[in-house]
Scaffold this motif. Structure first.
Motif, PDB file in Angstrom:
ATOM      1  N   GLU A 101       0.850  -1.187   0.000  1.00  0.00           N
ATOM      2  CA  GLU A 101       0.000   0.000   0.000  1.00  0.00           C
ATOM      3  C   GLU A 101       0.884   1.234   0.000  1.00  0.00           C
ATOM      4  N   ALA A 102       0.400   2.288  -0.625  1.00  0.00           N
ATOM      5  CA  ALA A 102       1.182   3.526  -0.669  1.00  0.00           C
ATOM      6  C   ALA A 102       0.257   4.728  -0.761  1.00  0.00           C
ATOM      7  N   GLU A 103       0.777   5.836  -0.284  1.00  0.00           N
ATOM      8  CA  GLU A 103       0.115   7.127  -0.448  1.00  0.00           C
ATOM      9  C   GLU A 103       1.154   8.082  -0.992  1.00  0.00           C
ATOM     10  N   ASN A 104       0.879   8.644  -2.167  1.00  0.00           N
ATOM     11  CA  ASN A 104       1.794   9.589  -2.805  1.00  0.00           C
ATOM     12  C   ASN A 104       1.174  10.973  -2.820  1.00  0.00           C
ATOM     13  N   ILE A 105       2.002  11.961  -2.593  1.00  0.00           N
ATOM     14  CA  ILE A 105       1.574  13.345  -2.737  1.00  0.00           C
ATOM     15  C   ILE A 105       2.332  13.917  -3.919  1.00  0.00           C
ATOM     16  N   TYR A 106       1.555  14.361  -4.916  1.00  0.00           N
ATOM     17  CA  TYR A 106       2.099  14.968  -6.120  1.00  0.00           C
ATOM     18  C   TYR A 106       1.832  16.467  -6.072  1.00  0.00           C
ATOM     19  N   VAL A 107       2.791  17.245  -6.519  1.00  0.00           N
ATOM     20  CA  VAL A 107       2.643  18.700  -6.584  1.00  0.00           C
ATOM     21  C   VAL A 107       2.602  19.108  -8.047  1.00  0.00           C
ATOM     22  N   TYR A 108       1.599  19.914  -8.376  1.00  0.00           N
ATOM     23  CA  TYR A 108       1.469  20.424  -9.735  1.00  0.00           C
ATOM     24  C   TYR A 108       2.521  21.513  -9.940  1.00  0.00           C
ATOM     25  N   PRO A 119      -4.916  22.997 -12.181  1.00  0.00           N
ATOM     26  CA  PRO A 119      -5.872  23.601 -13.106  1.00  0.00           C
ATOM     27  C   PRO A 119      -7.314  23.172 -12.795  1.00  0.00           C
ATOM     28  N   GLU A 120      -8.228  24.112 -12.860  1.00  0.00           N
ATOM     29  CA  GLU A 120      -9.622  23.840 -12.504  1.00  0.00           C
ATOM     30  C   GLU A 120     -10.235  22.745 -13.361  1.00  0.00           C
ATOM     31  N   ALA A 121      -9.936  22.722 -14.650  1.00  0.00           N
ATOM     32  CA  ALA A 121     -10.490  21.680 -15.525  1.00  0.00           C
ATOM     33  C   ALA A 121     -10.003  20.297 -15.097  1.00  0.00           C
ATOM     34  N   TRP A 122      -8.744  20.224 -14.721  1.00  0.00           N
ATOM     35  CA  TRP A 122      -8.180  18.946 -14.267  1.00  0.00           C
ATOM     36  C   TRP A 122      -8.828  18.525 -12.952  1.00  0.00           C
ATOM     37  N   GLU A 127     -12.336  14.882  -9.890  1.00  0.00           N
ATOM     38  CA  GLU A 127     -13.427  14.780  -8.912  1.00  0.00           C
ATOM     39  C   GLU A 127     -14.632  14.053  -9.514  1.00  0.00           C
ATOM     40  N   ALA A 128     -14.979  14.388 -10.756  1.00  0.00           N
ATOM     41  CA  ALA A 128     -16.118  13.732 -11.401  1.00  0.00           C
ATOM     42  C   ALA A 128     -15.848  12.237 -11.568  1.00  0.00           C
ATOM     43  N   TYR A 129     -14.648  11.883 -11.984  1.00  0.00           N
ATOM     44  CA  TYR A 129     -14.308  10.469 -12.163  1.00  0.00           C
ATOM     45  C   TYR A 129     -14.395   9.719 -10.831  1.00  0.00           C
ATOM     46  N   GLU A 130     -13.768  10.253  -9.798  1.00  0.00           N
ATOM     47  CA  GLU A 130     -13.725   9.561  -8.507  1.00  0.00           C
ATOM     48  C   GLU A 130     -15.107   9.472  -7.856  1.00  0.00           C
TER      49      GLU A 130
END
Length: 133
Positions: A101-108, A119-122, A127-130
């Motif tokens: 198991e893992a938890e990653n934090i990505y920074v844009y 970006p708001e579109a992203w 959010e819609a997918y999840e």
């Protein structure tokens, strides 16, 4: 896997194991990277695959070893989107059994190589997918 909508499947190759025929630990992070890229490309249809993100932090928990020729499922879900970062969880299973198991934090990253707002579109796409929309 409960609460996950996407998984990427792969078979462990000989080059990924050590002398004991178990997956060398650094390869798990490569598996996560591959599954995250496919999640963005296939499910979220982010053009160009991986967007401008960098891995800021990874927290990992090994449960059991994967071995040569195992078929693994790498489950991926975004659980939080902040101002400039996203938290993504991963679970690797073999025949339904949790191995890792893992938890990653990505920074844009924006222009100039500095953190920037997601970006708001992203954000809306993820959010819609999840949420199953």
């Amino acid at each position: 896997m409960d609460n996950y909508r996407y998984h990427h499947e792969l078979r462990v190759r000989f080059s990924e194991v050590d002398g004991q025929r178990i997956v060398f630990n650094a390869n798990y992070l490569s598996y996560l990277d591959l599954a995250y890229s496919e999640y963005l490309r296939r499910e979220l249809r982010v053009s160009g695959g991986m967007p401008s993100t960098v891995l800021a932090k990874s927290t990992i928990q090994f449960r059991q070893s994967a071995t040569f020729d195992d078929v693994l499922k790498i489950w991926v879900r975004t659980v939080r989107i902040g101002t400039s970062s996203m938290t993504v969880e991963f679970t690797i299973t073999r025949d339904g059994e949790v191995l890792f198991e893992a938890e990653n934090i990505y920074v844009y990253i924006g222009e100039g190589g500095k953190p920037a707002p997601v970006p708001e579109a992203w954000r809306q796409t993820i959010e819609a997918y999840e949420q199953g929309r």
